[in-house]
Scaffold this motif. Sequence first.
Motif, mmCIF file in Angstrom:
data_model
loop_
_atom_site.group_PDB
_atom_site.id
_atom_site.type_symbol
_atom_site.label_atom_id
_atom_site.label_comp_id
_atom_site.label_asym_id
_atom_site.label_seq_id
_atom_site.Cartn_x
_atom_site.Cartn_y
_atom_site.Cartn_z
ATOM 1 N N ARG A 162 -15.271 2.134 7.332
ATOM 2 C CA ARG A 162 -15.533 0.774 6.861
ATOM 3 C C ARG A 162 -15.047 0.531 5.438
ATOM 4 O O ARG A 162 -15.335 -0.514 4.858
ATOM 5 C CB ARG A 162 -17.025 0.449 6.974
ATOM 6 N N THR A 163 -14.290 1.490 4.889
ATOM 7 C CA THR A 163 -13.770 1.340 3.530
ATOM 8 C C THR A 163 -12.374 1.946 3.460
ATOM 9 O O THR A 163 -12.138 3.046 3.962
ATOM 10 C CB THR A 163 -14.669 2.063 2.506
ATOM 11 N N ALA A 164 -11.442 1.236 2.832
ATOM 12 C CA ALA A 164 -10.083 1.756 2.696
ATOM 13 C C ALA A 164 -9.439 1.216 1.428
ATOM 14 O O ALA A 164 -9.784 0.132 0.949
ATOM 15 C CB ALA A 164 -9.233 1.381 3.913
ATOM 16 N N LEU A 165 -8.497 1.995 0.910
ATOM 17 C CA LEU A 165 -7.598 1.503 -0.129
ATOM 18 C C LEU A 165 -6.373 0.933 0.565
ATOM 19 O O LEU A 165 -5.697 1.626 1.330
ATOM 20 C CB LEU A 165 -7.176 2.642 -1.057
ATOM 21 N N ILE A 166 -6.082 -0.341 0.322
ATOM 22 C CA ILE A 166 -4.867 -0.981 0.831
ATOM 23 C C ILE A 166 -4.021 -1.329 -0.379
ATOM 24 O O ILE A 166 -4.449 -2.089 -1.254
ATOM 25 C CB ILE A 166 -5.175 -2.247 1.652
ATOM 26 N N GLU A 167 -2.814 -0.764 -0.420
ATOM 27 C CA GLU A 167 -1.964 -0.915 -1.599
ATOM 28 C C GLU A 167 -0.606 -1.475 -1.198
ATOM 29 O O GLU A 167 0.037 -0.968 -0.280
ATOM 30 C CB GLU A 167 -1.808 0.460 -2.242
ATOM 31 N N ASP A 168 -0.185 -2.517 -1.876
ATOM 32 C CA ASP A 168 1.123 -3.133 -1.643
ATOM 33 C C ASP A 168 2.073 -2.584 -2.704
ATOM 34 O O ASP A 168 1.831 -2.735 -3.906
ATOM 35 C CB ASP A 168 0.993 -4.652 -1.757
ATOM 36 N N THR A 169 3.183 -1.960 -2.256
ATOM 37 C CA THR A 169 4.058 -1.204 -3.144
ATOM 38 C C THR A 169 5.490 -1.704 -3.046
ATOM 39 O O THR A 169 5.959 -2.033 -1.960
ATOM 40 C CB THR A 169 4.007 0.296 -2.793
ATOM 41 N N TYR A 170 6.191 -1.703 -4.184
ATOM 42 C CA TYR A 170 7.570 -2.192 -4.249
ATOM 43 C C TYR A 170 8.437 -1.216 -5.048
ATOM 44 O O TYR A 170 8.074 -0.853 -6.182
ATOM 45 C CB TYR A 170 7.624 -3.564 -4.938
ATOM 46 N N TYR A 171 9.565 -0.807 -4.464
ATOM 47 C CA TYR A 171 10.607 -0.115 -5.234
ATOM 48 C C TYR A 171 11.545 -1.220 -5.722
ATOM 49 O O TYR A 171 12.412 -1.689 -5.003
ATOM 50 C CB TYR A 171 11.340 0.893 -4.364
ATOM 51 N N SER A 172 11.330 -1.603 -6.971
ATOM 52 C CA SER A 172 11.909 -2.841 -7.488
ATOM 53 C C SER A 172 12.804 -2.580 -8.692
ATOM 54 O O SER A 172 12.736 -1.523 -9.327
ATOM 55 C CB SER A 172 10.775 -3.794 -7.871
ATOM 56 N N ASP A 173 13.621 -3.578 -9.018
ATOM 57 C CA ASP A 173 14.464 -3.501 -10.210
ATOM 58 C C ASP A 173 13.718 -3.930 -11.468
ATOM 59 O O ASP A 173 14.223 -3.735 -12.574
ATOM 60 C CB ASP A 173 15.700 -4.399 -10.037
ATOM 61 N N SER A 174 12.551 -4.514 -11.309
ATOM 62 C CA SER A 174 11.796 -4.992 -12.475
ATOM 63 C C SER A 174 10.353 -4.495 -12.390
ATOM 64 O O SER A 174 9.825 -4.268 -11.300
ATOM 65 C CB SER A 174 11.803 -6.526 -12.534
ATOM 66 N N PRO A 175 9.682 -4.341 -13.539
ATOM 67 C CA PRO A 175 8.309 -3.848 -13.535
ATOM 68 C C PRO A 175 7.244 -4.931 -13.408
ATOM 69 O O PRO A 175 6.048 -4.611 -13.349
ATOM 70 C CB PRO A 175 8.205 -3.158 -14.903
ATOM 71 N N GLU A 176 7.637 -6.197 -13.348
ATOM 72 C CA GLU A 176 6.641 -7.277 -13.326
ATOM 73 C C GLU A 176 5.875 -7.310 -11.998
ATOM 74 O O GLU A 176 6.463 -7.127 -10.934
ATOM 75 C CB GLU A 176 7.306 -8.629 -13.561
ATOM 76 N N ILE A 177 4.575 -7.576 -12.098
ATOM 77 C CA ILE A 177 3.699 -7.651 -10.926
ATOM 78 C C ILE A 177 3.066 -9.038 -10.858
ATOM 79 O O ILE A 177 2.472 -9.494 -11.841
ATOM 80 C CB ILE A 177 2.591 -6.582 -10.989
ATOM 81 N N ASP A 178 3.189 -9.685 -9.720
ATOM 82 C CA ASP A 178 2.496 -10.952 -9.470
ATOM 83 C C ASP A 178 1.193 -10.608 -8.764
ATOM 84 O O ASP A 178 1.115 -10.514 -7.544
ATOM 85 C CB ASP A 178 3.369 -11.863 -8.598
ATOM 86 N N ALA A 179 0.145 -10.385 -9.547
ATOM 87 C CA ALA A 179 -1.105 -9.840 -9.022
ATOM 88 C C ALA A 179 -1.718 -10.729 -7.938
ATOM 89 O O ALA A 179 -2.143 -10.236 -6.886
ATOM 90 C CB ALA A 179 -2.096 -9.627 -10.161
ATOM 91 N N GLN A 180 -1.776 -12.036 -8.165
ATOM 92 C CA GLN A 180 -2.429 -12.903 -7.192
ATOM 93 C C GLN A 180 -1.659 -12.954 -5.882
ATOM 94 O O GLN A 180 -2.249 -12.951 -4.799
ATOM 95 C CB GLN A 180 -2.597 -14.324 -7.748
ATOM 96 N N ALA A 181 -0.337 -12.977 -5.971
ATOM 97 C CA ALA A 181 0.469 -12.979 -4.747
ATOM 98 C C ALA A 181 0.236 -11.708 -3.944
ATOM 99 O O ALA A 181 0.138 -11.740 -2.708
ATOM 100 C CB ALA A 181 1.952 -13.121 -5.102
ATOM 101 N N ILE A 182 0.126 -10.569 -4.627
ATOM 102 C CA ILE A 182 -0.098 -9.311 -3.918
ATOM 103 C C ILE A 182 -1.502 -9.267 -3.323
ATOM 104 O O ILE A 182 -1.698 -8.764 -2.214
ATOM 105 C CB ILE A 182 0.162 -8.121 -4.854
#
Length: 382
Positions: A192-212
């Motif tokens: 009933r508990t899990a870590l769900i992580e959205d990961t990107y191998y990207s050209d830039s370090p910026e993260i759009d937290a709300q979109a993820i």
Amino acid sequence: MDFDYLFVGGGLANGLAAYRIIERRPDLKFRVLERGPTLGGNHTWSFHDGDLTPEEQAWMEPLVSHRWPQHEVRFPRYRRVIAQGYQSIESADFHERIAASLGEEVQFGVEVSEMTEQAVTLASGEVYSAATVVDGRGFMSSAALGLGYQKFLGQVVDFERPIELNHPILMDATVDQMDGFRFVYVLPFTSRTALIEDTYYSDSPEIDAQAIRNEILLYAERSGWSVSGVQREESGVLPVLLSGDIDEFWSDTDRLARIGLRAALVHPTTGYSLPSAVRSADLLAKTTPNDAYRLLRGLSESSWRSGRLFRGLNRMLYLAAEPHRRYRVLERFYTLPERLIARFYAARLTALDGFRILAGVPPVPIGAAIKALMETNAGRST
């Protein structure tokens, strides 16, 4: 000298080093200086069975939070369960177990204003001296290194009902490809508990937290999982090593000893840092403080030399493949034998392994692949 060692930063590498020293060298006097309220920050560290030697696994055993006998990868063309165990450490457990071991040898809420190889000046004006200062404050950007970025945001979520997932999904690349190579990573801590992580191998370090965050909820819904709440959230940006000059990298700070990500001690492709942190800890526990700089630099340099093949693969991923087709490089890789995959994660690839990875029709244009493999200045600022 006030101390034998001063560890600046209480993250994974310095935390393990102090933990190992107090076990193996109780005669040494040290202090860990951490600006935050806990050791380890807010992270989850993982590693594969076989990444550590039996001796390393034995002393790390009390720190492991979760373990599974196998893991899975998913790509548009196939799914594959790999019979290799996987282990994870949650930072809350890391803090609890290591802080209890170190006791008063840790200072929290400490701001460091200046450091040299044998002294640390705090923002309060207080000065500590040591035979060796070890800088473990995380990755240090350097013009000496050419980088891509692995960026992620994950949430530990609760489910309204138990889910039927008994092993980790290390890479689910069946999701929409955007901002480079994208995959979702799932660690089922309980039913009933899990870590769900959205990961990107990207050209830039910026993260759009709300979109993820929105993408994580969508992924759970598509998987048939009903999320009832979020326990915590973690995010980060890891270096993907493409090229560089390790001697120039070390000359940036004269003879200040560095450890962990600060020393580029990271798997060149996956960003996993725990195995190198374990080896660094053992190294410091077996030597004298006066040898720490030489040995940590030597470990970093040997890791860099052995990572040449990985950096070539990284350049093929970043330079030869169109961003939304980068997943094909990993999709092909995961069709290879399990033992080779295990050696890849343990950063112990042989020359024959390299040939098998590169042999055959590449999942990228062959001209672009050759050019990427030959590029020696990729990602470096000019």
